[in-house]
Design a protein around this motif. Structure first.
Motif, PDB file in Angstrom:
ATOM      1  N   SER A 191      55.850  58.236   1.825  1.00 26.17           N
ATOM      2  CA  SER A 191      55.670  57.579   3.118  1.00 26.17           C
ATOM      3  C   SER A 191      55.052  56.196   2.945  1.00 26.17           C
ATOM      4  CB  SER A 191      54.801  58.447   4.035  1.00 26.17           C
ATOM      5  OG  SER A 191      53.524  58.628   3.469  1.00 26.17           O
ATOM      6  N   TRP A 237      56.527  52.932   4.508  1.00 27.09           N
ATOM      7  CA  TRP A 237      55.774  52.215   5.533  1.00 27.09           C
ATOM      8  C   TRP A 237      55.447  50.777   5.112  1.00 27.09           C
ATOM      9  CZ3 TRP A 237      51.828  56.763   6.359  1.00 27.09           C
ATOM     10  CH2 TRP A 237      52.496  57.831   6.986  1.00 27.09           C
ATOM     11  N   THR A 271      63.525  54.207   4.759  1.00 28.34           N
ATOM     12  CA  THR A 271      63.260  55.641   4.985  1.00 28.34           C
ATOM     13  C   THR A 271      64.093  56.486   4.034  1.00 28.34           C
ATOM     14  OG1 THR A 271      62.743  55.224   7.310  1.00 28.34           O
ATOM     15  CG2 THR A 271      63.318  57.482   6.685  1.00 28.34           C
ATOM     16  N   SER A 282      62.786  56.049   0.504  1.00 28.35           N
ATOM     17  CA  SER A 282      61.521  56.769   0.235  1.00 28.35           C
ATOM     18  C   SER A 282      61.779  58.256   0.032  1.00 28.35           C
ATOM     19  CB  SER A 282      60.542  56.547   1.383  1.00 28.35           C
ATOM     20  OG  SER A 282      61.014  57.164   2.581  1.00 28.35           O
ATOM     21  N   GLN A 293      57.525  65.736   3.077  1.00 24.36           N
ATOM     22  CA  GLN A 293      57.591  64.294   2.827  1.00 24.36           C
ATOM     23  C   GLN A 293      58.353  63.583   3.947  1.00 24.36           C
ATOM     24  OE1 GLN A 293      59.501  64.164  -0.992  1.00 24.36           O
ATOM     25  NE2 GLN A 293      57.551  64.050  -2.120  1.00 24.36           N
ATOM     26  N   VAL A 328      57.028  60.695   6.602  1.00 27.43           N
ATOM     27  CA  VAL A 328      57.664  59.365   6.634  1.00 27.43           C
ATOM     28  C   VAL A 328      58.192  59.053   8.032  1.00 27.43           C
ATOM     29  CG1 VAL A 328      59.603  57.994   5.786  1.00 27.43           C
ATOM     30  CG2 VAL A 328      58.248  59.361   4.203  1.00 27.43           C
TER      31      VAL A 328
END
Length: 746
Positions: free
Chosen positions: A33, A37, A555, A558, A599, A603
């Protein structure tokens, strides 16, 4: 199936009871995350802080004068930039700017040259030159900064160009507006000009005929002038001869006048003497009448009378001779309209001959009459003398007849006296005044003729000059007419073409509409050309900011990174108990899948709650995140579970290929052909696309296609792991054992 869940439950229990494992797993859950981010936050407004980007500006423009107006484009640009917060502008000298950009203090430098305004002002000249702004950029400092500074420079150039075009067009449309007003005022003249063209078109054949006639007339006139030029020497000779003749005639007249003056007193004296003698003879004869004379006295008287008659006859002869000489002088003068001899065989034109009015024939006739009268007087005197001499013969012995003879002589003498008196009066009152008057009149006439000839003679050089100039002018005029005749076909063609064009324009265009167009508002036209096209942006599935647009990519990235972290730290095998390969594969797949979902939830929740991103369909965003997490975990887990460390490398290679080839940052059409080929086969391509549907607005046909591909990928890898793991692990275990012998692999 029981053993599969047993493995899953044991993994969950071990994580929850072992705080170290729990902390590590928590870190693995949270780390992806942060990756998403931080990147999304950094991308939320990448151009929002360009005001911190140092860019140097150097103004060397000296300005220019255009139609008594000074312009300074460089100063205007600097003034505009000082109000522009898009970048951190530094207004410095050229040396400082170049040193700064080379050292890295400035990302870019813009140099406004000294002839910038002059180049822009050249648009009003016949040789316009494009203005140039020098731009220097240090691309070594950063790969993106040059693009940003270049965009700033381009915007400045576009702004200056727009303002310049607007200004120039404003001037042009002001002129066009004035032109429209003038054209409206001159519309009658325009229409009159059109009529002139049409009339000229009709008159062209007549003009051609006139030119040909003019050419012929010019040729004839030139011949006449040349002939006249040939006559000028003759005219000069005529005037010279005329002046000589007049001078000779005047000489004759002067001589005649002088002779008359000399003879007139003598003639008068002779006539008076004759008259006196005649009167004495008459008186003498009167005295003899009635007197008894003897022959002796008679002889004396006869002798006296004879002597007197002889003297009178001599005097009359003298008068006659004087009159004859005077007549000879008069006869030597040119008669009226007599042409003086030029001494040549050719006779010049009578129009060029001076014909002064000389003494008329009446004068010669009067002189002839006078001479005749002297003859008559002489005859009378001779008759009287003869009679007197015959008296002795006639009257011998006849006294009575003597008286008659005396009476007869007295009568003859009386008649002679009368004739002499009449002749004397006629000479004094008529002949002499007439001769003098005629001579004076002739001299006056000759004086006028001489003045006229002198004026003509003085005018001849001017006439010669005028004729020469006329000949030259006629030659030039003739040459001009010849050129006009030669150019007539071209002129005729052009006039006809112009007339046809005017008729065509009249049929297609209304000049009043053109005038109305030219009279449009110049300010409105200027504003239009300053920005002729406005982009009306219609956003479909609008994205609020750049960060929102990058959220699907980061996103998805990740989630794959989270899978890599898990397989890097967690084992895909179960040790210590007897489970089949397939049971181990599915049991650990559930464990990895659960952690992957956690996870994903962190996220996605952070994307929705913590970041300034605007998701149009947040629920579907979460649902799609769950599906993508399951698909990615099944792919990465299967690779590592089946191939071991080689599978880890394969997952990393897939990550690298998908970052570049999925089109997450740049459109795939802008990438090399290799990435365009692999793009349809990459899970990232469809994962990012389905997340974009949730962010911007869903098109379910695209979602169905994307999810179908992802589902196929996930099923394919799960089946691959379920059926081939055991067989492939036998080979990979031998490779693993061999690699550990090197002592550098764990």
């Amino acid at each position: 199936m029981r053993n599969i869940f047993s493995i899953f439950k044991r993994d969950v229990r071990n994580i929850s009871t072992n705080w170290v494992a729990a902390v590590l797993i928590g870190g693995l859950i949270f780390l992806p995350s942060l990756y998403a981010w931080l990147n999304i936050y950094a991308s939320s407004d990448p151009y929002g802080r360009t005001d911190k980007l140092p860019v140097a500006v150097v103004n060397e423009d000296k300005g220019a004068d255009v139609q008594d107006k000074h312009i300074d484009t460089g100063a205007e640009i600097v003034s505009t930039l000082k109000k522009n917060p898009s970048m951190e502008w530094h207004f410095v000298s050229k040396k400082e700017a170049m040193d700064g950009v080379e050292y890295g203090d400035y990302y870019a430098v813009m140099v406004l040259p000294e002839n910038l305004s002059e180049q822009l002002a050249s648009v009003v000249s016949g040789n316009p030159k494009k203005a140039e702004i020098d731009y220097f950029v240090n691309e070594k400092l950063n790969s993106i900064a040059p693009k940003i500074t270049e965009k700033g420079a381009t915007v400045i150039v576009e702004k200056v160009s727009s303002q310049f075009v607007s200004t120039v067009n404003g001037v042009i449309f002001d002129l066009l507006n004035s032109l429209g007003l003038e054209l409206q005022a001159d519309l009658p003249d325009v229409q009159r000009f059109e009529n002139y063209i049409f009339e000229a078109e009709k008159s062209l054949p007549e003009i051609y005929n006139l030119l040909n006639r003019g050419l012929g007339d010019a040729t004839d006139a030139q011949s006449i002038i040349q002939e006249a030029q040939g006559k000028l020497p003759e005219a000069k000779q005529v005037t010279d001869n005329g002046l000589g003749q007049i001078n000779r005639t005047v000489g004759y007249l002067n001589e005649a006048e002088q002779k008359l003056d000399e003879m007139s007193p003598k003639i008068k004296a002779d006539l008076k003497k004759v008259t006196d003698i005649s009167n004495q003879a008459n008186d003498f004869l009167k005295q003899l009448q009635g007197i008894q004379l003897d022959f002796t006295e008679l002889d004396n008287a006869k002798k006296t009378l004879d002597d007197r008659m002889t003297a009178s006859i001599e005097r009359v002869d003298g008068v006659k001779q004087d009159l004859i000489r005077l007549q000879e002088l008069v006869q030597q003068l040119p008669k009226p309209n007599e042409k003086p001899s030029l001494g040549t065989d050719e006779e010049p034109d009578s129009e060029l001959q001076p014909t002064p009015s000389l003494p008329s024939s009446n004068l010669s006739g009067k002189l002839n009459e006078a001479i005749t009268k002297t003859d008559n007087l002489k005859k009378l005197l001779q008759e009287a003398q003869t009679n007197a001499r015959s008296v002795n013969t006639v009257v011998t012995g006849k006294a009575e007849e003597l008286d008659q003879a005396v009476d007869d002589l007295q009568k003859i003498a009386g008649n002679t006296s009368v004739e002499l008196d009449a002749f004397m009066k006629e000479y004094v009152n008529t002949i002499e005044p007439t001769v003098k008057k005629e001579i004076s009149t002739a001299k006056g006439t000759l004086g006028q003729a001489k003045g006229l000839l002198t004026e003509i003679q003085s005018t001849l050089p001017k006439v010669q000059t005028i004729l020469g100039n006329s000949d030259k002018d006629l030659a030039e005029g003739k040459e001009t007419i010849q050129k006009a005749v030669a150019e007539y076909p071209y002129v005729s063609e052009k006039v006809n073409q112009l007339a046809d064009k005017i008729r065509s324009i009249q049929g297609e265009t209304n000049i009043n509409e053109i005038i109305q167009l030219l009279q449009n508002d110049p300010n409105a036209e200027k504003s239009f050309f300053e920005e002729p096209i406005q982009l009306k942006e219609n956003r479909l599935y609008s994205i609020e900011n750049y960060g929102t647009g990058m959220t699907p990519f980061y996103t998805v990235l990740s989630l794959w990174v989270g899978c890599l972290l898990l397989i890097s730290l967690l084992s895909t095998d179960v040790h210590g108990e007897e489970f089949t390969t397939r049971q181990v594969y599915f049991g650990r797949l559930l464990t990895f899948g659960l952690i992957g979902l956690l996870q994903m939830l962190i996220v996605v929740s952070g994307d929705l709650l913590l970041l300034d991103v605007h998701i149009r369909e947040p629920i579907w965003f979460v649902v799609f995140g769950v599906i993508i997490s399951v698909v990615f975990m099944s792919i990465v887990y299967t690779l590592v579970s089946v191939f071991g460390d080689v599978g880890k490398a394969m997952a990393i290679v897939m990550l690298v290929l998908q970052i570049a080839g999925s089109g997450g940052t740049y459109p795939v059409v802008l990438l090399p052909d290799f990435f365009g080929i692999i793009n349809p086969f990459l899970p990232f391509t469809y994962a990012i696309d389905v997340m974009r549907e949730a962010v911007g607005g869903i098109v379910w046909e695209r979602v169905a296609k994307d999810l179908s591909f992802l589902a196929c990928c996930s099923i394919a890898f799960i089946l691959f792991g379920a059926f081939l793991k055991e067989r492939i692990n036998k080979g990979t275990n031998k490779l693993l054992k061999k690699s550990k012998e090197a002592g550098i692999f764990h």
